[in-house]
Design a protein around this motif. Structure first.
Motif, PDB file in Angstrom:
ATOM      1  N   LYS A   1      -0.666   7.266  -2.413  1.00  0.00           N
ATOM      2  CA  LYS A   1      -0.799   7.921  -3.708  1.00  0.00           C
ATOM      3  C   LYS A   1      -2.279   8.166  -3.981  1.00  0.00           C
ATOM      4  O   LYS A   1      -3.128   7.333  -3.676  1.00  0.00           O
ATOM      5  CB  LYS A   1      -0.197   7.065  -4.820  1.00  0.00           C
TER       6      LYS A   1
ATOM      7  N   GLN B   1      -5.678   0.673  -9.387  1.00  0.00           N
ATOM      8  CA  GLN B   1      -4.981  -0.497  -8.860  1.00  0.00           C
ATOM      9  C   GLN B   1      -5.572  -0.930  -7.517  1.00  0.00           C
ATOM     10  O   GLN B   1      -5.717  -2.133  -7.243  1.00  0.00           O
ATOM     11  CB  GLN B   1      -3.495  -0.188  -8.717  1.00  0.00           C
TER      12      GLN B   1
ATOM     13  N   TRP C   1       0.843  -1.204   0.000  1.00  0.00           N
ATOM     14  CA  TRP C   1       0.000   0.000   0.000  1.00  0.00           C
ATOM     15  C   TRP C   1       0.871   1.244   0.000  1.00  0.00           C
ATOM     16  O   TRP C   1       1.847   1.350   0.726  1.00  0.00           O
ATOM     17  CB  TRP C   1      -0.888  -0.030   1.233  1.00  0.00           C
ATOM     18  N   ARG C   2       0.572   2.218  -0.827  1.00  0.00           N
ATOM     19  CA  ARG C   2       1.323   3.459  -0.923  1.00  0.00           C
ATOM     20  C   ARG C   2       0.376   4.637  -0.817  1.00  0.00           C
ATOM     21  O   ARG C   2      -0.783   4.556  -1.222  1.00  0.00           O
ATOM     22  CB  ARG C   2       2.081   3.545  -2.252  1.00  0.00           C
TER      23      ARG C   2
ATOM     24  N   SER D   1      -3.258   4.812  -9.239  1.00  0.00           N
ATOM     25  CA  SER D   1      -3.225   4.121  -7.947  1.00  0.00           C
ATOM     26  C   SER D   1      -4.630   3.753  -7.473  1.00  0.00           C
ATOM     27  O   SER D   1      -4.836   2.700  -6.872  1.00  0.00           O
ATOM     28  CB  SER D   1      -2.534   4.996  -6.912  1.00  0.00           C
TER      29      SER D   1
END
Length: 269
Positions: free
Chosen positions: A184, A192, A181-182, A189
């Protein structure tokens, strides 16, 4: 924090089926009027009734009402500055700023449209914030003869929403620990993340629905006459509250007719 009204919690204790019927009749009655006076008087009256007879959280009411208020403002400026071509051409000019012009007829039509949005929203919030979903379903089954298998299926689906939110939170924490997990916020994102979370949530929803369906069949929710541990009755004060709410709408019609401002809806939108 929920604040009780001046006369207690009569709206909260009102039979949900009668309360829903009251809102439907109120919407139908107000759909025939298209003038600011009738709708504004009815709107003020409904707000007073909600505050005097209901126990609601006004903070939550404002949070839910603000989106409708913003929508009403958008309707107002759109209808006022870009009016219909069949409005009276000799109507007095109220605002002229370059290509933007607002006439008295356009202002009245736009104000009526915005107030109708706020009025219908106030009626809806009066019902939603003073009605418990479980009691509403019991009332539909006992007073409106809604099939139990349909009513309990709706309740089960409603109860699934917090579970899905909790499962989504757990998956996000697990992905954060594994470095997937990021932080963004771009379109890529988000797409995704939707692909990563949608399949597990869908699989979980299918498993839960199968278990609920088996449980409902085993407990006899598919048919037959049932007894209810919560008996919903129609009392005289339910009809009294219905009359109180609808009398405010009739009051708006009466005052508008006396002032000569009553206008019937005739396809002005």
């Amino acid at each position: 924090m929920k604040t009780p009204g001046l006369f207690g919690e009569l709206l909260n204790e009102m039979n949900p089926a009668i309360k829903g019927l009251t809102v439907i009749i109120g919407v139908i009655l107000l759909s025939f009027a298209f003038d600011p006076v009738t709708i504004s008087i009815s709107l003020i009256y409904i707000l007073i009734v909600t505050g005097m007879f209901g126990r609601i959280s006004w903070r939550r009411w404002l949070l839910l009402f603000v989106p409708f208020f913003i929508m009403a403002i958008g309707y107002f400026w759109t209808a006022a500055l870009f009016p219909r071509s069949d409005l009276p051409q000799n109507s007095p000019m109220l605002l002229s700023w370059g290509p933007l012009k607002m006439t008295e007829a356009g202002f009245s039509l736009a104000l009526s449209l915005a107030l109708r949005t706020l009025m219908f929203s106030a009626l809806s919030l009066m019902f939603v914030l003073t009605t418990e979903p479980v009691k509403f379903m019991f009332s539909l089954m006992q007073q409106c003869k809604l099939p139990p298998k349909l009513a309990y299926g709706i309740l089960a689906g409603f109860r699934f929403l917090p579970l899905f939110r909790e499962e989504l939170r757990i998956m996000q924490q697990a992905h954060r620990m594994r470095g997937i997990w990021r932080e963004k916020r771009n379109i890529r994102s988000l797409l995704q993340a939707f692909k990563r979370y949608s399949i597990p949530l869908l699989a979980s929803a299918i498993r839960k629905s199968e278990r609920v369906a088996v449980a409902m069949v085993s407990r006899g929710f598919t048919g037959g006459k049932r007894d209810f541990y919560c008996q919903m009755e129609i009392r005289w004060r339910d009809w009294m509250l219905m009359g109180i709410v609808l009398s405010g709408i009739l009051l708006g019609y009466t005052i508008s007719f006396a002032l000569g401002t009553l206008t019937w809806y005739g396809g002005q939108l």
